[in-house]
Design a protein around this motif. Structure first.
Motif, PDB file in Angstrom:
ATOM      1  N   PHE A 197      12.637 120.903  89.058  1.00  0.00           N
ATOM      2  CA  PHE A 197      12.112 122.188  88.585  1.00  0.00           C
ATOM      3  C   PHE A 197      13.248 123.193  88.424  1.00  0.00           C
ATOM      4  O   PHE A 197      14.195 123.212  89.226  1.00  0.00           O
ATOM      5  CB  PHE A 197      11.057 122.736  89.554  1.00  0.00           C
ATOM      6  N   GLU A 198      13.126 124.014  87.394  1.00  0.00           N
ATOM      7  CA  GLU A 198      14.149 125.030  87.137  1.00  0.00           C
ATOM      8  C   GLU A 198      13.646 126.430  87.434  1.00  0.00           C
ATOM      9  O   GLU A 198      14.424 127.378  87.496  1.00  0.00           O
ATOM     10  CB  GLU A 198      14.583 124.953  85.657  1.00  0.00           C
ATOM     11  N   ARG A 199      12.309 126.574  87.603  1.00  0.00           N
ATOM     12  CA  ARG A 199      11.740 127.911  87.723  1.00  0.00           C
ATOM     13  C   ARG A 199      10.336 127.831  88.331  1.00  0.00           C
ATOM     14  O   ARG A 199       9.652 126.814  88.156  1.00  0.00           O
ATOM     15  CB  ARG A 199      11.625 128.503  86.307  1.00  0.00           C
ATOM     16  N   VAL A 200       9.939 128.886  89.015  1.00  0.00           N
ATOM     17  CA  VAL A 200       8.574 128.974  89.538  1.00  0.00           C
ATOM     18  C   VAL A 200       7.896 130.193  88.907  1.00  0.00           C
ATOM     19  O   VAL A 200       8.502 131.271  88.836  1.00  0.00           O
ATOM     20  CB  VAL A 200       8.564 129.144  91.081  1.00  0.00           C
ATOM     21  N   VAL A 201       6.674 130.005  88.410  1.00  0.00           N
ATOM     22  CA  VAL A 201       5.857 131.137  87.959  1.00  0.00           C
ATOM     23  C   VAL A 201       4.652 131.198  88.900  1.00  0.00           C
ATOM     24  O   VAL A 201       4.098 130.159  89.260  1.00  0.00           O
ATOM     25  CB  VAL A 201       5.412 131.001  86.478  1.00  0.00           C
ATOM     26  N   ALA A 202       4.291 132.403  89.322  1.00  0.00           N
ATOM     27  CA  ALA A 202       3.271 132.489  90.366  1.00  0.00           C
ATOM     28  C   ALA A 202       2.300 133.631  90.103  1.00  0.00           C
ATOM     29  O   ALA A 202       2.651 134.652  89.515  1.00  0.00           O
ATOM     30  CB  ALA A 202       3.939 132.696  91.727  1.00  0.00           C
ATOM     31  N   TRP A 203       1.073 133.416  90.581  1.00  0.00           N
ATOM     32  CA  TRP A 203       0.036 134.448  90.526  1.00  0.00           C
ATOM     33  C   TRP A 203      -0.748 134.385  91.827  1.00  0.00           C
ATOM     34  O   TRP A 203      -0.982 133.299  92.375  1.00  0.00           O
ATOM     35  CB  TRP A 203      -0.926 134.200  89.355  1.00  0.00           C
ATOM     36  N   ASN A 204      -1.149 135.521  92.336  1.00  0.00           N
ATOM     37  CA  ASN A 204      -2.062 135.565  93.469  1.00  0.00           C
ATOM     38  C   ASN A 204      -2.951 136.787  93.344  1.00  0.00           C
ATOM     39  O   ASN A 204      -2.513 137.840  92.867  1.00  0.00           O
ATOM     40  CB  ASN A 204      -1.288 135.629  94.793  1.00  0.00           C
ATOM     41  N   LEU A 205      -4.211 136.637  93.756  1.00  0.00           N
ATOM     42  CA  LEU A 205      -5.143 137.763  93.688  1.00  0.00           C
ATOM     43  C   LEU A 205      -4.588 138.965  94.449  1.00  0.00           C
ATOM     44  O   LEU A 205      -4.669 140.093  93.984  1.00  0.00           O
ATOM     45  CB  LEU A 205      -6.501 137.334  94.281  1.00  0.00           C
ATOM     46  N   HIS A 206      -4.032 138.695  95.633  1.00  0.00           N
ATOM     47  CA  HIS A 206      -3.441 139.769  96.443  1.00  0.00           C
ATOM     48  C   HIS A 206      -1.933 139.738  96.197  1.00  0.00           C
ATOM     49  O   HIS A 206      -1.205 138.959  96.823  1.00  0.00           O
ATOM     50  CB  HIS A 206      -3.793 139.543  97.928  1.00  0.00           C
ATOM     51  N   ALA A 207      -1.505 140.577  95.241  1.00  0.00           N
ATOM     52  CA  ALA A 207      -0.133 140.482  94.716  1.00  0.00           C
ATOM     53  C   ALA A 207       0.923 140.649  95.808  1.00  0.00           C
ATOM     54  O   ALA A 207       1.982 140.016  95.750  1.00  0.00           O
ATOM     55  CB  ALA A 207       0.062 141.529  93.627  1.00  0.00           C
ATOM     56  N   VAL A 232       3.537 136.309  87.255  1.00  0.00           N
ATOM     57  CA  VAL A 232       2.996 136.394  85.890  1.00  0.00           C
ATOM     58  C   VAL A 232       1.467 136.451  85.933  1.00  0.00           C
ATOM     59  O   VAL A 232       0.861 136.149  86.964  1.00  0.00           O
ATOM     60  CB  VAL A 232       3.409 135.162  85.034  1.00  0.00           C
ATOM     61  N   GLU A 233       0.871 136.801  84.813  1.00  0.00           N
ATOM     62  CA  GLU A 233      -0.590 136.724  84.703  1.00  0.00           C
ATOM     63  C   GLU A 233      -0.987 135.257  84.541  1.00  0.00           C
ATOM     64  O   GLU A 233      -0.180 134.408  84.169  1.00  0.00           O
ATOM     65  CB  GLU A 233      -1.072 137.558  83.512  1.00  0.00           C
ATOM     66  N   ARG A 234      -2.265 134.981  84.805  1.00  0.00           N
ATOM     67  CA  ARG A 234      -2.717 133.582  84.825  1.00  0.00           C
ATOM     68  C   ARG A 234      -2.579 132.884  83.469  1.00  0.00           C
ATOM     69  O   ARG A 234      -2.212 131.711  83.408  1.00  0.00           O
ATOM     70  CB  ARG A 234      -4.164 133.509  85.305  1.00  0.00           C
ATOM     71  N   SER A 258       6.407 136.836 100.090  1.00  0.00           N
ATOM     72  CA  SER A 258       6.890 135.826 101.046  1.00  0.00           C
ATOM     73  C   SER A 258       7.076 134.477 100.338  1.00  0.00           C
ATOM     74  O   SER A 258       7.979 133.708 100.679  1.00  0.00           O
ATOM     75  CB  SER A 258       5.972 135.716 102.260  1.00  0.00           C
ATOM     76  N   LEU A 259       6.268 134.223  99.289  1.00  0.00           N
ATOM     77  CA  LEU A 259       6.470 132.989  98.518  1.00  0.00           C
ATOM     78  C   LEU A 259       7.774 133.075  97.709  1.00  0.00           C
ATOM     79  O   LEU A 259       8.487 132.084  97.549  1.00  0.00           O
ATOM     80  CB  LEU A 259       5.269 132.761  97.594  1.00  0.00           C
ATOM     81  N   ARG A 260       8.085 134.277  97.250  1.00  0.00           N
ATOM     82  CA  ARG A 260       9.355 134.484  96.553  1.00  0.00           C
ATOM     83  C   ARG A 260      10.528 134.127  97.491  1.00  0.00           C
ATOM     84  O   ARG A 260      11.523 133.520  97.073  1.00  0.00           O
ATOM     85  CB  ARG A 260       9.486 135.948  96.109  1.00  0.00           C
ATOM     86  N   GLY A 261      10.355 134.455  98.760  1.00  0.00           N
ATOM     87  CA  GLY A 261      11.390 134.131  99.752  1.00  0.00           C
ATOM     88  C   GLY A 261      11.621 132.619  99.838  1.00  0.00           C
ATOM     89  O   GLY A 261      12.764 132.160  99.955  1.00  0.00           O
ATOM     90  N   VAL A 262      10.542 131.856  99.762  1.00  0.00           N
ATOM     91  CA  VAL A 262      10.665 130.387  99.806  1.00  0.00           C
ATOM     92  C   VAL A 262      11.409 129.900  98.555  1.00  0.00           C
ATOM     93  O   VAL A 262      12.313 129.058  98.631  1.00  0.00           O
ATOM     94  CB  VAL A 262       9.277 129.715  99.909  1.00  0.00           C
ATOM     95  N   ALA A 263      11.025 130.451  97.400  1.00  0.00           N
ATOM     96  CA  ALA A 263      11.686 130.057  96.146  1.00  0.00           C
ATOM     97  C   ALA A 263      13.177 130.411  96.195  1.00  0.00           C
ATOM     98  O   ALA A 263      14.031 129.604  95.787  1.00  0.00           O
ATOM     99  CB  ALA A 263      11.006 130.729  94.952  1.00  0.00           C
TER     100      ALA A 263
END
Ligand code: NAD
Length: 321
Positions: free
Chosen positions: A152-162, A182-184, A167-172
């Motif tokens: 993988f070269e990139r992660v795109v993510a969405w969560n209802l509670h932005a 990003v939007e869904r 903390s997920l960005r920290g993992v990435a």
């Protein structure tokens, strides 16, 4: 009897161990060598808790036992995880209790291993963009395990509670992967592999947003009434699962089945793909979905690994009943 603490489970069971244990037990299930007993899950009318058992027997791996636990929504205010579980392993030759193993870390690592197994067997080899829908406790484990399956070269993510996405960005960041919120619709248009791991009760991803060739590991729906995908997306895809009986009752496929969009026979146990008795992805354009409902045998498999490693490393406590 051995006692293996949460801390020791974290020390001894790595993602590779969990991947191998889960892949093997899915394969054993498809051969009829391992089976899950009916799941019990009840609202106990106290502390708003949901409590139950998942159990089974793997004749090949010789894992017999159960995971007991559930969901206590008030735990967060007590500084505890809302999901609590403990695994009991029994000696299949004598019925004696062999080990008590902390189940919280193992649940996360075995759930992440299940979607990683699906990515390994079903995602296009040239997958570059990983989409994450959800950013709760499980999501971090999911991201780490998935990242090991493709370049993988990139992660795109969405969560209802932005706010939870940071903390997920920290993992990435830790994995060296650029991370875009990003939007869904955009997530569907860009991602080659998508993991959904939320507590949603309605479709979060619509059929028309998902591009051809995507693999989705749908991991959040593990109870009647939960939902993450548009049933029309399920109908348009080739669908795989850990266990068909759970997929159609408590998994993501419950909705497409209820609407008569798919039949039970359309759902392929992933173990059959692992064993080579069923095909997996048939083309680069096909959309594949793994409905990961979470089976007791996964818990027994990783708990057996934890008990074995903890014992051999001298990290398990031994007590007599
Ligand atoms: P969590 O409580 O830490 O996080 C919940 C996530 O769902 C968060 O991202 C939250 O923003 C999101 N969310 C909550 N309500 C939502 C809604 N109405 N719509 C959209 N998103 C919503 O939970 P967790 O431990 O990360 O678990 C996530 C889900 O995975 C739960 O449904 C849990 O039961 C399930 N789970 C499945 C397995 C399995 O084997 N398949 C194993 C463990 C957990």
């Amino acid at each position: 009897m051995l006692v293996v603490s949460e801390e020791v489970c974290r020390e001894v069971v790595g993602r590779d161990d969990a991947f191998t244990a889960v892949e093997n037990v899915f394969a054993a299930m498809a051969k009829g060598d391992a089976y899950n007993f009916p799941v019990i899950r009840e609202a106990i009318g106290y502390a708003d808790a949901l409590y139950g058992f998942k159990s089974g027997f793997d004749r090949q791996g010789l894992a017999l036992g159960l995971k007991s636990g559930g969901y206590w929504p008030g735990n967060i205010d007590k500084g505890l995880t809302n999901h609590q579980s403990t695994v009991f392993l029994f000696d299949p030759d004598t019925g004696q209790l062999r080990a008590l193993v902390g189940g919280n870390y193992l649940t996360a690592v075995r759930t992440a291993a299940a979607s990683a197994v699906s990515i390994s067997h079903l995602a296009r080899k040239d997958s570059k963009v990983l989409g994450m829908v959800g950013a709760g406790h499980q999501a971090a484990f999911q991201l780490r395990a998935a990242a090991e399956q493709r370049d993988f070269e990139r992660v795109v993510a969405w969560n209802l509670h932005a706010e939870m996405l940071e903390s997920l960005r920290g993992v990435a960041d830790d994995l060296g992967l650029p991370f875009d919120v990003v939007e869904r619709e955009k997530l569907g248009a860009e991602a080659d592999v998508i993991i959904t791991i939320t507590s949603a009760h309605e479709a979060l991803l619509m059929k028309e947003w998902i591009k051809p060739g995507t693999h989705l590991a749908c991991m959040g729906t593990d109870t009647k009434g939960k939902q993450e995908l548009d049933p029309a997306l399920i109908a348009a895809a080739k669908v795989f699962t850990d266990e068909v009986a759970q997929s159609i009752t408590i998994g993501e496929c419950q909705h497409a089945i209820a609407e008569n969009l798919i039949l039970e026979k359309d759902i392929v146990p992933i173990g059959a793909v692992i064993n080579g008795t069923e095909g997996g992805r048939m083309s680069a354009e096909e959309i594949t979905i793994f409905d990961g409902t979470g089976v007791g045998l996964q818990d027994l498999a990783v708990a057996s690994v934890a008990a074995g490693l903890a014992e051999s490393l001298g990290k398990a406590q031994r007590i007599s009943l």
